[in-house]
Scaffold this active site. Sequence first.
Site, PDB file in Angstrom:
ATOM      1  N   LYS A  65     -51.984 -72.520 -20.540  1.00 16.65           N
ATOM      2  CA  LYS A  65     -52.570 -71.403 -19.784  1.00 16.65           C
ATOM      3  C   LYS A  65     -51.471 -70.594 -19.094  1.00 16.65           C
ATOM      4  O   LYS A  65     -51.483 -69.362 -19.119  1.00 16.65           O
ATOM      5  CB  LYS A  65     -53.598 -71.937 -18.764  1.00 16.65           C
ATOM      6  CG  LYS A  65     -54.872 -72.448 -19.441  1.00 16.65           C
ATOM      7  CD  LYS A  65     -55.786 -73.250 -18.511  1.00 16.65           C
ATOM      8  CE  LYS A  65     -56.964 -73.812 -19.305  1.00 16.65           C
ATOM      9  NZ  LYS A  65     -57.841 -74.695 -18.504  1.00 16.65           N
ATOM     10  N   GLN A 109     -58.029 -76.963 -12.591  1.00 15.50           N
ATOM     11  CA  GLN A 109     -58.248 -77.717 -13.823  1.00 15.50           C
ATOM     12  C   GLN A 109     -59.134 -78.938 -13.552  1.00 15.50           C
ATOM     13  O   GLN A 109     -58.920 -79.676 -12.593  1.00 15.50           O
ATOM     14  CB  GLN A 109     -56.887 -78.148 -14.399  1.00 15.50           C
ATOM     15  CG  GLN A 109     -56.953 -78.831 -15.752  1.00 15.50           C
ATOM     16  CD  GLN A 109     -57.400 -77.904 -16.883  1.00 15.50           C
ATOM     17  OE1 GLN A 109     -57.243 -76.690 -16.816  1.00 15.50           O
ATOM     18  NE2 GLN A 109     -57.976 -78.484 -17.921  1.00 15.50           N
ATOM     19  N   ASP A 132     -62.851 -69.006 -14.395  1.00 15.62           N
ATOM     20  CA  ASP A 132     -63.553 -70.013 -15.207  1.00 15.62           C
ATOM     21  C   ASP A 132     -65.054 -69.695 -15.304  1.00 15.62           C
ATOM     22  O   ASP A 132     -65.742 -70.249 -16.153  1.00 15.62           O
ATOM     23  CB  ASP A 132     -63.413 -71.399 -14.553  1.00 15.62           C
ATOM     24  CG  ASP A 132     -62.417 -72.299 -15.265  1.00 15.62           C
ATOM     25  OD1 ASP A 132     -62.211 -72.125 -16.478  1.00 15.62           O
ATOM     26  OD2 ASP A 132     -61.853 -73.173 -14.587  1.00 15.62           O
TER      27      ASP A 132
END
Length: 311
Positions: A65, A109, A132
């Site tokens: 990422k 995460q 997200d």
Amino acid sequence: MKTDEGLIRSPDQNALIIDGKSIAQSLLQKVAASAAALIAAGVRPGLAVVLVGEDPASRVYVKSKGKAAETCGFHSVQHNLPATTNEADLVALVESLNADPLIHGILVQLPLPAGINSTRVLETISPAKDVDGFHPVNAGLLAIGDIARALVPCTPAGSMFLLRRAARSLGVDLAGKEAVVVGRSNIVGKPMAQLLLAENCTVTIAHSRTADLASTVARADILVAAVGRPQMIAGAWIKPGAIVVDVGINRVPGQGVDATGRPQTRLDGDVDYTAAAARAAAITPVPGGVGPMTIATLMSNTLTAARRGAG
Ligand code: GUN
């Protein structure tokens, strides 16, 4: 043989292969070009990725990422916290990122170490920076069909991108089609169903308690498999001519051993790919299908958040 727009026609199977890797690369190039224009206007998109603990798979994802963010020309920061981090400290970090004008996207995460309330941490992220798309505000905007204002979770958004690309190439109109999503997670199954509904598909969500999965899947003009069980969807269940998007990324035993003598593993999807490709009109491979799209969509979401932040 390569056909147009990231779709590959293979001589030995019926289905077009939806090449997620090349489609993701072209999306990343578009994001980088748009980011360059935004930077020229004085706003550099900023993405903060937070990793707590040492989970090896999470470390690999987080690294990818960060690398993609740099490739797109973003300001990219990574916070690596020890597994012993307490919830209050993590919440405080998220609050400081919420207040940081250089950061437009925040990603914590998952999974978080046991003892940290993931829901509380995710709900601390400002909805405007929630790249997200996991915050209830964004889930709610998607549920009421206000996609233009939502940040949509990356995996279903990327899956939808591939699906649209395949439908366009096949000359298929998604409106009115029977879509079946197998899996009801908040991260993939439910948002995927909302996106298909927004395309005017007739949507069924199947799951572990569905009475007759085979006959439900057999109705699908559009099938999205997101259960996390290798080859759970048999090829014989697939409706001839269906478009199949396989979200599953399952690590399974491979053949032989690697250079260090450990048993080889490989990645496998939720669909029996070979048998399904003989019936489907188009199908995503695993790996190289939905996986690369998830990161590309994360970059796209970060760009969106930066643009909105800049007004
Ligand atoms: N862990 C596995 N997939 C994801 C994802 O899409 N987002 C976050 N934050 N964590 C993950």
